[in-house]
Design an enzyme around this catalytic site. Structure first.
Site, mmCIF file in Angstrom:
data_model
loop_
_atom_site.group_PDB
_atom_site.id
_atom_site.type_symbol
_atom_site.label_atom_id
_atom_site.label_comp_id
_atom_site.label_asym_id
_atom_site.label_seq_id
_atom_site.Cartn_x
_atom_site.Cartn_y
_atom_site.Cartn_z
ATOM 1 N N ARG A 95 0.195 16.226 -2.195
ATOM 2 C CA ARG A 95 1.389 15.641 -2.819
ATOM 3 C C ARG A 95 2.410 16.766 -2.890
ATOM 4 O O ARG A 95 2.181 17.769 -3.580
ATOM 5 C CB ARG A 95 1.051 15.100 -4.209
ATOM 6 C CG ARG A 95 2.282 14.731 -5.028
ATOM 7 C CD ARG A 95 1.958 13.945 -6.278
ATOM 8 N NE ARG A 95 1.605 12.580 -5.954
ATOM 9 C CZ ARG A 95 1.624 11.550 -6.815
ATOM 10 N NH1 ARG A 95 1.997 11.757 -8.072
ATOM 11 N NH2 ARG A 95 1.286 10.347 -6.436
ATOM 12 N N HIS A 122 5.128 7.293 0.553
ATOM 13 C CA HIS A 122 3.938 7.192 -0.308
ATOM 14 C C HIS A 122 2.978 6.174 0.322
ATOM 15 O O HIS A 122 2.792 5.064 -0.183
ATOM 16 C CB HIS A 122 4.360 6.761 -1.714
ATOM 17 C CG HIS A 122 3.336 7.009 -2.772
ATOM 18 N ND1 HIS A 122 2.113 7.618 -2.523
ATOM 19 C CD2 HIS A 122 3.339 6.730 -4.096
ATOM 20 C CE1 HIS A 122 1.427 7.695 -3.652
ATOM 21 N NE2 HIS A 122 2.143 7.166 -4.625
ATOM 22 N N GLN A 125 0.192 4.346 -1.592
ATOM 23 C CA GLN A 125 0.722 3.283 -2.448
ATOM 24 C C GLN A 125 1.014 2.035 -1.605
ATOM 25 O O GLN A 125 0.668 0.916 -2.001
ATOM 26 C CB GLN A 125 2.011 3.774 -3.134
ATOM 27 C CG GLN A 125 2.589 2.761 -4.103
ATOM 28 C CD GLN A 125 1.706 2.557 -5.315
ATOM 29 O OE1 GLN A 125 1.314 3.494 -5.970
ATOM 30 N NE2 GLN A 125 1.362 1.302 -5.624
ATOM 31 N N ASP A 213 10.635 0.370 -8.718
ATOM 32 C CA ASP A 213 10.091 1.699 -9.014
ATOM 33 C C ASP A 213 11.102 2.388 -9.929
ATOM 34 O O ASP A 213 12.212 1.876 -10.155
ATOM 35 C CB ASP A 213 9.891 2.477 -7.694
ATOM 36 C CG ASP A 213 9.242 3.842 -7.897
ATOM 37 O OD1 ASP A 213 8.684 4.102 -8.990
ATOM 38 O OD2 ASP A 213 9.293 4.674 -6.943
ATOM 39 N N CYS A 253 4.732 0.458 -8.757
ATOM 40 C CA CYS A 253 3.704 1.451 -8.423
ATOM 41 C C CYS A 253 3.204 2.196 -9.660
ATOM 42 O O CYS A 253 2.110 2.748 -9.643
ATOM 43 C CB CYS A 253 4.263 2.441 -7.405
ATOM 44 S SG CYS A 253 5.757 3.272 -7.978
ATOM 45 N N ARG A 281 -5.423 0.944 -5.809
ATOM 46 C CA ARG A 281 -5.212 2.275 -5.249
ATOM 47 C C ARG A 281 -6.539 2.884 -4.812
ATOM 48 O O ARG A 281 -6.635 3.545 -3.786
ATOM 49 C CB ARG A 281 -4.515 3.183 -6.281
ATOM 50 C CG ARG A 281 -3.048 2.854 -6.564
ATOM 51 C CD ARG A 281 -2.180 3.105 -5.343
ATOM 52 N NE ARG A 281 -2.392 4.427 -4.799
ATOM 53 C CZ ARG A 281 -1.741 5.533 -5.191
ATOM 54 N NH1 ARG A 281 -0.795 5.440 -6.104
ATOM 55 N NH2 ARG A 281 -1.984 6.706 -4.642
HETATM 56 N N1 NVA Z 1 9.220 7.280 -6.624
HETATM 57 C C1 NVA Z 1 8.321 7.849 -7.612
HETATM 58 C C2 NVA Z 1 6.943 7.323 -7.398
HETATM 59 C C3 NVA Z 1 5.921 7.827 -8.355
HETATM 60 C C4 NVA Z 1 4.549 7.304 -8.067
HETATM 61 C C5 NVA Z 1 8.361 9.369 -7.495
HETATM 62 O O1 NVA Z 1 8.395 9.888 -6.390
HETATM 63 O O2 NVA Z 1 8.365 10.015 -8.536
HETATM 64 N N1 CP Z 2 1.708 5.335 -8.307
HETATM 65 C C1 CP Z 2 1.364 6.633 -8.288
HETATM 66 O O1 CP Z 2 1.354 7.296 -7.265
HETATM 67 O O2 CP Z 2 0.992 7.115 -9.507
HETATM 68 P P1 CP Z 2 0.721 8.650 -9.839
HETATM 69 O O3 CP Z 2 2.020 9.388 -9.662
HETATM 70 O O4 CP Z 2 0.246 8.645 -11.258
HETATM 71 O O5 CP Z 2 -0.315 9.188 -8.894
#
Ligand code: NVA
Ligand code: CP
Length: 295
Positions: A95, A122, A125, A213, A253, A281
């Site tokens: 990540r 993502h 997701q 989101d 998500c 997930r």
């Molecule tokens: N768009 C959000 C998704 C978190 C799961 C982010 O990147 O923070």
């Molecule tokens: N939806 C998602 O990716 O959640 P987290 O950021 O908690 O992993």
């Protein structure tokens, strides 16, 4: 060797195979005696836990580390981190803030790389989202998904996954926060042509799935105030849901910000699928990992 940096790294047939593996009641022990490194430059609840449990379900051993513990491009280059982790692990999940770090690690072909969220995409997701839609409606083909808000990492992967499986995608975003030409070109290459708008009503009318989101993603905190102003009117409440199909579901998500992009009555209401999405997930991750390590 195959990597999963975005949904379109898979063909539609391969996407179907991953989802079939996610559904199998008897997961193959393809990671027996093997490790999987999970590297996080940003916080995570769902991704970390679903990935760790998916690795365990496939017989493997997850090793989770924070970004600063390996010092990507600080203590040593992302390439050398990937080469090092390849010595011990069957797969590396990461990540990252900058998607290009994933591109560089994958380009080595030292070990399969899985995107656990970047600024661009993502895919884990997106896989869970189509698994959830498929489980709920019994199909994805012909289902209309309306995504409201920031056309971000989650939106890109969702649009690819839904569109590649024959669903219809509509996206409504404030001016300046929609899909860019590069995003649309990439979607078109995958055969996906979303209906774009700046009006919530236009996207939601008669939709089967209403998805949103957060307005400010991780790494964009400095833009929070400007984003809140720009996204005014894009929050999903019961009135917005009433414009969708009577059988419509709400998806997110997570994490959700109640009272911002979604009203508590919607995210906690009877149309909400968010906790099934969160559970899926894990199933989606298990399917993706099982497929990748068998290539
Ligand atoms: N768009 C959000 C998704 C978190 C799961 C982010 O990147 O923070
Ligand atoms: N939806 C998602 O990716 O959640 P987290 O950021 O908690 O992993």
């Amino acid at each position: 060797m195959r990597h999963l940096l975005e949904i379109d790294d898979l063909t539609p047939t391969e996407l179907g195979a991953v989802l079939a593996l996610a559904e199998t009641p008897d997961p193959p022990s393809v990671l027996e005696g093997r490790g999987v490194a999970l590297l996080f430059e940003k916080p995570s609840a769902r991704t970390r836990h679903s990935m760790e449990m998916a690795v365990v379900a496939l017989g493997g051993h997850p090793v989770t580390v924070r970004g600063e513990e390996v010092g990507l491009d600080e203590r040593e280059s992302a390439e050398d981190v990937a080469r090092t982790l390849a010595c011990y692990h069957a797969l590396v999940g990461a990540r990252v803030f900058d998607h290009r770090v994933l591109d560089r690690m994958a380009a080595l072909d030292a070990v399969p790389i899985v995107n656990m969220l970047s600024d661009k995409a993502h895919p884990l997701q997106g896989l869970a989202d189509v698994l959830t839609i498929g489980r709920h409606f019994g199909r994805i083909s012909g289902i209309t998904v309306a995504y409201l808000g920031d056309a971000n990492n989650v939106a890109r992967s969702l649009a690819l996954a839904v569109g590649m499986l024959g669903g219809r995608v509509r996206i409504a975003s404030p001016l300046g926060y929609g899909m860019g030409p590069e995003d649309l070109d990439r979607l078109a290459l995958a055969g996906v042509r979303p209906q774009l708008s700046h009006r919530v009503e236009e996207a939601v009318e008669g939709a089967d799935v209403v998805y949103t989101d957060v307005w400010t993603s991780m790494g964009q905190e400095a833009e929070k105030a400007a984003r809140h102003r720009a996204f005014e009117g894009f929050g999903i409440d019961e009135q917005v849901m009433s414009l969708a199909s009577p059988e419509a579901v709400f998806m997110h998500c997570l994490p959700a910000h109640r009272g911002e992009e979604v009203a508590p009555a919607v995210v906690d209401g009877p149309q909400s699928l968010v906790w099934r999405q969160a559970e899926n997930r894990m199933h989606a991750a298990r399917g993706a990992l099982a497929w990748i390590v068998q290539q």
